[in-house]
Design a protein around this motif. Structure first.
Motif, PDB file in Angstrom:
ATOM      1  N   MET A   1       0.815  -1.204   0.000  1.00  0.00           N
ATOM      2  CA  MET A   1       0.000   0.000   0.000  1.00  0.00           C
ATOM      3  C   MET A   1       0.851   1.258   0.000  1.00  0.00           C
ATOM      4  N   SER A   2       2.097   1.122   0.330  1.00  0.00           N
ATOM      5  CA  SER A   2       2.912   2.293   0.648  1.00  0.00           C
ATOM      6  C   SER A   2       2.953   3.315  -0.482  1.00  0.00           C
ATOM      7  N   THR A   3       2.702   4.582  -0.127  1.00  0.00           N
ATOM      8  CA  THR A   3       2.787   5.685  -1.068  1.00  0.00           C
ATOM      9  C   THR A   3       4.200   6.225  -1.136  1.00  0.00           C
ATOM     10  N   ALA A   4       4.901   6.181  -0.018  1.00  0.00           N
ATOM     11  CA  ALA A   4       6.267   6.715   0.009  1.00  0.00           C
ATOM     12  C   ALA A   4       7.054   6.009   1.092  1.00  0.00           C
ATOM     13  N   ARG A   5       8.312   5.690   0.782  1.00  0.00           N
ATOM     14  CA  ARG A   5       9.153   5.035   1.763  1.00  0.00           C
ATOM     15  C   ARG A   5      10.347   5.886   2.154  1.00  0.00           C
ATOM     16  N   LYS A   6      10.482   7.048   1.590  1.00  0.00           N
ATOM     17  CA  LYS A   6      11.615   7.888   1.938  1.00  0.00           C
ATOM     18  C   LYS A   6      11.120   9.216   2.487  1.00  0.00           C
ATOM     19  N   ARG A   7      12.014   9.919   3.105  1.00  0.00           N
ATOM     20  CA  ARG A   7      11.722  11.223   3.698  1.00  0.00           C
ATOM     21  C   ARG A   7      10.609  11.135   4.748  1.00  0.00           C
ATOM     22  N   VAL A   8      10.576  10.050   5.506  1.00  0.00           N
ATOM     23  CA  VAL A   8       9.581   9.943   6.563  1.00  0.00           C
ATOM     24  C   VAL A   8      10.119  10.653   7.792  1.00  0.00           C
ATOM     25  N   ARG A   9       9.463  11.689   8.185  1.00  0.00           N
ATOM     26  CA  ARG A   9       9.903  12.518   9.305  1.00  0.00           C
ATOM     27  C   ARG A   9       9.742  11.751  10.624  1.00  0.00           C
ATOM     28  N   SER A  10      10.635  11.984  11.554  1.00  0.00           N
ATOM     29  CA  SER A  10      10.492  11.381  12.878  1.00  0.00           C
ATOM     30  C   SER A  10       9.926  12.422  13.849  1.00  0.00           C
ATOM     31  N   LEU A  80       4.087   6.387   8.439  1.00  0.00           N
ATOM     32  CA  LEU A  80       3.159   7.491   8.700  1.00  0.00           C
ATOM     33  C   LEU A  80       2.605   8.097   7.416  1.00  0.00           C
ATOM     34  N   LEU A  81       3.402   8.128   6.362  1.00  0.00           N
ATOM     35  CA  LEU A  81       2.957   8.756   5.124  1.00  0.00           C
ATOM     36  C   LEU A  81       1.898   7.937   4.393  1.00  0.00           C
ATOM     37  N   ASP A  82       1.686   6.691   4.802  1.00  0.00           N
ATOM     38  CA  ASP A  82       0.595   5.917   4.223  1.00  0.00           C
ATOM     39  C   ASP A  82      -0.754   6.297   4.833  1.00  0.00           C
ATOM     40  N   TRP A  83      -0.711   6.765   6.072  1.00  0.00           N
ATOM     41  CA  TRP A  83      -1.963   6.960   6.810  1.00  0.00           C
ATOM     42  C   TRP A  83      -2.916   7.991   6.183  1.00  0.00           C
ATOM     43  N   PRO A  84      -2.470   9.194   5.792  1.00  0.00           N
ATOM     44  CA  PRO A  84      -3.441  10.154   5.256  1.00  0.00           C
ATOM     45  C   PRO A  84      -4.226   9.634   4.064  1.00  0.00           C
ATOM     46  N   ALA A 136      -4.094   1.884   7.932  1.00  0.00           N
ATOM     47  CA  ALA A 136      -3.025   2.084   6.950  1.00  0.00           C
ATOM     48  C   ALA A 136      -2.076   0.897   6.893  1.00  0.00           C
ATOM     49  N   GLY A 137      -2.182  -0.021   7.853  1.00  0.00           N
ATOM     50  CA  GLY A 137      -1.233  -1.129   7.970  1.00  0.00           C
ATOM     51  C   GLY A 137      -0.644  -1.156   9.363  1.00  0.00           C
ATOM     52  N   ALA A 138       0.379  -1.945   9.565  1.00  0.00           N
ATOM     53  CA  ALA A 138       0.994  -2.090  10.883  1.00  0.00           C
ATOM     54  C   ALA A 138       1.957  -0.938  11.149  1.00  0.00           C
ATOM     55  N   LEU A 139       1.692  -0.196  12.238  1.00  0.00           N
ATOM     56  CA  LEU A 139       2.502   0.955  12.630  1.00  0.00           C
ATOM     57  C   LEU A 139       2.867   0.854  14.107  1.00  0.00           C
ATOM     58  N   PRO A 140       4.012   1.406  14.502  1.00  0.00           N
ATOM     59  CA  PRO A 140       4.318   1.489  15.933  1.00  0.00           C
ATOM     60  C   PRO A 140       3.350   2.437  16.637  1.00  0.00           C
ATOM     61  N   LEU A 141       3.088   2.154  17.896  1.00  0.00           N
ATOM     62  CA  LEU A 141       2.204   2.996  18.692  1.00  0.00           C
ATOM     63  C   LEU A 141       2.652   4.451  18.674  1.00  0.00           C
ATOM     64  N   ALA A 142       3.942   4.692  18.789  1.00  0.00           N
ATOM     65  CA  ALA A 142       4.434   6.077  18.809  1.00  0.00           C
ATOM     66  C   ALA A 142       4.077   6.812  17.521  1.00  0.00           C
ATOM     67  N   ALA A 183       1.843  18.151   5.164  1.00  0.00           N
ATOM     68  CA  ALA A 183       2.773  18.713   4.178  1.00  0.00           C
ATOM     69  C   ALA A 183       3.631  17.609   3.573  1.00  0.00           C
ATOM     70  N   ASP A 184       4.108  16.704   4.401  1.00  0.00           N
ATOM     71  CA  ASP A 184       4.908  15.582   3.896  1.00  0.00           C
ATOM     72  C   ASP A 184       4.073  14.672   3.001  1.00  0.00           C
ATOM     73  N   ALA A 185       2.785  14.549   3.312  1.00  0.00           N
ATOM     74  CA  ALA A 185       1.897  13.740   2.470  1.00  0.00           C
ATOM     75  C   ALA A 185       1.771  14.349   1.076  1.00  0.00           C
ATOM     76  N   LEU A 186       1.726  15.672   0.998  1.00  0.00           N
ATOM     77  CA  LEU A 186       1.695  16.327  -0.310  1.00  0.00           C
ATOM     78  C   LEU A 186       2.965  16.013  -1.093  1.00  0.00           C
ATOM     79  N   ALA A 187       4.115  16.099  -0.431  1.00  0.00           N
ATOM     80  CA  ALA A 187       5.387  15.803  -1.101  1.00  0.00           C
ATOM     81  C   ALA A 187       5.449  14.346  -1.546  1.00  0.00           C
ATOM     82  N   ALA A 188       4.801  13.460  -0.801  1.00  0.00           N
ATOM     83  CA  ALA A 188       4.765  12.046  -1.195  1.00  0.00           C
ATOM     84  C   ALA A 188       3.826  11.829  -2.380  1.00  0.00           C
TER      85      ALA A 188
END
Length: 265
Positions: A1-10, A80-84, A136-142, A183-188
């Motif tokens: 499902m992933s839309t983007a795998r890079k530039r994922v902000r922490s 996180l970028l898959d969620w929106p 969106a799939g499996a994500l860490p709680l944080a 904003a990161d979702a737009l870039a993705a």
């Protein structure tokens, strides 16, 4: 499902936890002031009343509770970028669940108080690394808590818009996290470097295919404030409406974001 795998902000998990709890507290304080007449007011979310919107805010937070009730997934398969981009798929079931919650919890202050208490207990009991099965799939709680900050900020704005004069405050960390993730979702969604989107004081992203800007003032620039950006990204405001109201400035031939918005619905 992933839309983007890079530039994922922490995000700092301690700050995000505090932000979620602070924004939920802001909503709780506002809900205590609402009259029965105000709870019956319409909202900009279809047929939902204010009462149903408040119930939905509680439901958005207790998504953490429901996910923790399930077995932990074997591995993380989303970011996180898959969620929106995954939110629209469950909109119908969410609407039905929300109406049921509004009927089940006539005392909304007591409901949100219980949500706040049990959330704190769960976050004390589970590490941020615990994997959750989400829409969106499996994500860490944080990471999933970042999405709860987005939900709280977006629906705080909905609630303030529905009740004249309510003006619920925003926790700065929650508002910043919401702005940055969208904003990161737009870039993705529109990868590239020809357009710079500025949302001071929280985010600057490069997006849209075309000649990459390297020095000086970019040829294509979009700038707006955080709440206007959040409304654009979630479909509360149209691109044309924002331009007409001078809520956004856009210069350059690749600065028209109308075809890329909204990101969530």
């Amino acid at each position: 499902m992933s839309t983007a795998r890079k530039r994922v902000r922490s995000y700092d998990p301690v700050k995000i936890r505090k932000a979620v709890q602070a924004q939920l507290g802001n909503v709780r304080a506002a809900v205590r002031t609402l009259t029965q007449e105000q709870l019956a007011l319409p909202t900009r979310l279809g047929e939902w009343t204010v009462r149903e919107l408040v119930a939905h805010i509680g439901m958005a937070v207790t998504a953490v509770h429901r996910s923790l009730d399930l077995p932990a997934p074997a591995r993380q398969d989303a970011t996180l970028l898959d969620w929106p981009f995954a939110t629209a798929a469950s909109s119908s079931s969410i609407a039905d669940f929300t109406r049921g919650l509004a009927e089940l919890h006539p005392d909304l202050d007591a409901y949100l108080t219980d949500v706040d208490r049990t959330l704190a207990e769960l976050l004390d009991a589970h590490p941020g690394t615990r994997l959750l099965e989400t829409n969106a799939g499996a994500l860490p709680l944080a990471d999933y808590l970042v999405t709860r900050a987005v939900e709280l900020v977006v629906h705080t704005d909905d609630l303030s818009a529905a009740v004249p004069g309510l003006d619920i405050p925003y926790d700065r960390q929650a508002l910043g996290a919401c702005t940055r993730l969208l904003a990161d979702a737009l870039a993705a969604k529109a990868p590239g470097g020809s357009t710079e989107v500025r949302i001071p004081p929280y985010a600057v992203v490069q997006c849209v295919e075309g000649p990459r800007h390297t020095r000086g003032t970019p040829p294509n620039v979009v700038e707006t404030d955080p709440l206007t950006w959040i409304r654009l990204a979630t479909g509360r405001l149209t691109w044309k409406g924002a331009l007409d109201a001078a809520k956004v400035s856009a210069s350059g031939e690749r600065a028209d974001l109308g075809g890329l918005l909204p990101l969530m619905s």
